[in-house]
Write an enzyme that holds these catalytic residues in place. Sequence first.
Site, PDB file in Angstrom:
ATOM      1  N   ASP A  29       0.815  -1.208   0.000  1.00 57.27           N
ATOM      2  CA  ASP A  29       0.000   0.000   0.000  1.00 57.27           C
ATOM      3  C   ASP A  29       0.851   1.261   0.000  1.00 57.27           C
ATOM      4  O   ASP A  29       2.047   1.228   0.287  1.00 57.27           O
ATOM      5  CB  ASP A  29      -0.938   0.013   1.223  1.00 57.27           C
ATOM      6  CG  ASP A  29      -0.173  -0.004   2.546  1.00 57.27           C
ATOM      7  OD1 ASP A  29       0.744  -0.849   2.698  1.00 57.27           O
ATOM      8  OD2 ASP A  29      -0.472   0.830   3.425  1.00 57.27           O
ATOM      9  N   GLU A  58       0.238  -1.015   5.772  1.00 59.70           N
ATOM     10  CA  GLU A  58       1.281  -0.499   6.668  1.00 59.70           C
ATOM     11  C   GLU A  58       1.008   0.956   7.025  1.00 59.70           C
ATOM     12  O   GLU A  58       1.217   1.380   8.150  1.00 59.70           O
ATOM     13  CB  GLU A  58       2.659  -0.620   5.996  1.00 59.70           C
ATOM     14  CG  GLU A  58       3.839  -0.392   6.947  1.00 59.70           C
ATOM     15  CD  GLU A  58       4.262   1.059   7.097  1.00 59.70           C
ATOM     16  OE1 GLU A  58       5.003   1.357   8.043  1.00 59.70           O
ATOM     17  OE2 GLU A  58       3.851   1.907   6.274  1.00 59.70           O
TER      18      GLU A  58
HETATM   19 ZN   LIG Z   1       6.721   2.466   3.905  1.00 54.82          ZN
END
Ligand SMILES: [Zn+2]
Length: 578
Positions: A173, A240
């Site tokens: 992501d 993340e």
């Molecule tokens: Zn990163």
Amino acid sequence: MAKIWSKQTSVEVPHLDTTSSRMPWIRLTVLLLGTIILLHNYIIDHLTPQHPSRNPTITSPKCPQVDPLYPTSRTKELDDVDDYLRSDSFRNKSIQNLAGAVRIPTQSFDDLGAVGTDPRWEIFFSFADYLEETFPLVHATLQLEKVNTHALLYTWAGTDPSLKPTVLMAHQDVVPVPDSTVESWTHPPFSGHFDGTFIWGRGSSDCKNQLIGILEAVETLIQAGFSPRRTLVLSFGYDEEISGREGALKLSNALAKKYGHHGVALIIDEGAVNIENWGKSWAIPGVAEKGYVDVTVTVRMPGGHSSIPPKHNGIGVASELISLIEANPYEPYLDEENPYLSMLYCGAEHAPEFPKTLKKLLNKRESKLQTCSKKHGKDALAVEAAKEGLGIKYLFTTSVAIDLINGGAKANALPERTTFTVNHRINVGSNSKAIFKHITSLAAQSASKYNLTLTPFNGTELPSSITLRAHDTLLEPAPVTPTSSSQSVTPFEVLSGTTRALYSEDLLVAPGIMTGNTDTRYYWDLSEHIFRYGPGWDREQDGLGNIHTVDERIGVRGHVDGVRWFVGFLRNVDEAEL
Ligand SMILES: [Zn+2]
Ligand SMILES: *[C@@H]1O[C@H](CO)[C@@H](O)[C@H](O)[C@H]1NC(C)=O
Ligand SMILES: *[C@@H]1O[C@H](CO)[C@@H](O)[C@H](O)[C@H]1NC(C)=O
Ligand SMILES: *[C@@H]1O[C@H](CO)[C@@H](O)[C@H](O)[C@H]1NC(C)=O
């Protein structure tokens, strides 16, 4: 630039290797001797305190640098790999591959709903498809499990199941590009535009470069006929940037089930890139991460009509407490475990432009430590080192920032409930308990001044009170990865040797520390040896390539060197006795 991984092909005498294979023994002997000397001093210092003739000179270097490390197990195909990675055709292909990944807008939004329900997660299906098309050998050779729908867990089973696996991480992501900033980009944020030097776009340097770089390296190794002794695991989360609870957390659970407590040899995730400092080049792989805690403070005071106000109402009291918090920040403090201390030692030992004041204070600190004098009050070395800038200071200082405030409901009504949230990044050597104690003591001053009940951290909110509450995103400082050992070669040394072989023997490798947190927060139990390192380095490119802001981009030279690094590292780590 010199040839790197094929260096030994130019050596005509095949037995030259014996010297380098003897090197570990020499190093081990030096280390053992050093340990004996240190032990000797320790005994003299601590066990015989009356002894008058303490040996004052400790010669063991504080910044040991390992030799460049080249793989010894070779074939013609593997010898040719580095030439291939340095070729125009690989460069062109890797530009396409990374640009293609950037063009898939895998944004993770703060308000994403459940996986499988919120359609915005579906872009990750396209991303997985893209990887499958782009890296056919990886997908034909490694086992791929999809964890919690979109997390990608690849396993390349090694021939020796007794060896603990290597885990390479990255996240799929990217942080969203707000509509309001699209216009400010030099090239559209999801264009993957290549301008001859840089690939532009969101995710190009955080961290699709790492993810694609790892897959390029594995694809290349498979093509060259490499087959690992040590199992290799690739673990790619997908949230993340919004805490990793869907991706990294679930991946770490799956890995814990397979390999157990400390069942992994080492882990590499995104992190620090190489830098220039004090007249030297440095690699500073992150071996530590600061902790994190948000504390919300609530001031409750009687409401009423604002035409007959008390001298202070909730907003006034909250403001005063905020000022008090800002007036009592944490002092810089270098814990013995803080990697920045190693960086200072390295600088003092090897860097031509290392500040003299710091060197003096460093010596002073060392002699103090040797005489066991407990340090009280300010850490003079840390205070001086903090003058190098805020980015440096907060590598060894707990940060405090009041980032949210809320209070009052109406222009003519006294505020009954005022809240503010204090963000802390906890220093190595400290912990959340110390943070709670500090902010509680400050809140206690306001509470006693205004006759309010203080209810710290127990969940109760009373009328006329100051309440403190910690958010459940709390994270203690990460365990510090060990860097040296007298017993055997450490993963840090393999990483160091690989890096010095690729870039230069002149480059120093020192343990680094991260002020932010990565997906590795969920992986602590899997391995002691966790590194946050972005190995691709383009000397012409400054810093981290505009991560999290407009004009994120990555230099292709650095990206290609990252692939070369992963290839070299995977070969080295496969040979290392870890
Ligand atoms: Zn990163
Ligand atoms: C790589 O791309 C450049 C620019 O598009 C082109 O001029 C060159 O011929 C390509 N090289 C190879 C080997 O494909
Ligand atoms: C402080 O508050 C308590 C109740 O909350 C009250 O009984 C007491 O009189 C107050 N003291 C002062 C000095 O205002
Ligand atoms: C929390 O602290 C307050 C004030 O000291 C006390 O009145 C209350 O009973 C405590 N609540 C719990 C759940 O411990």
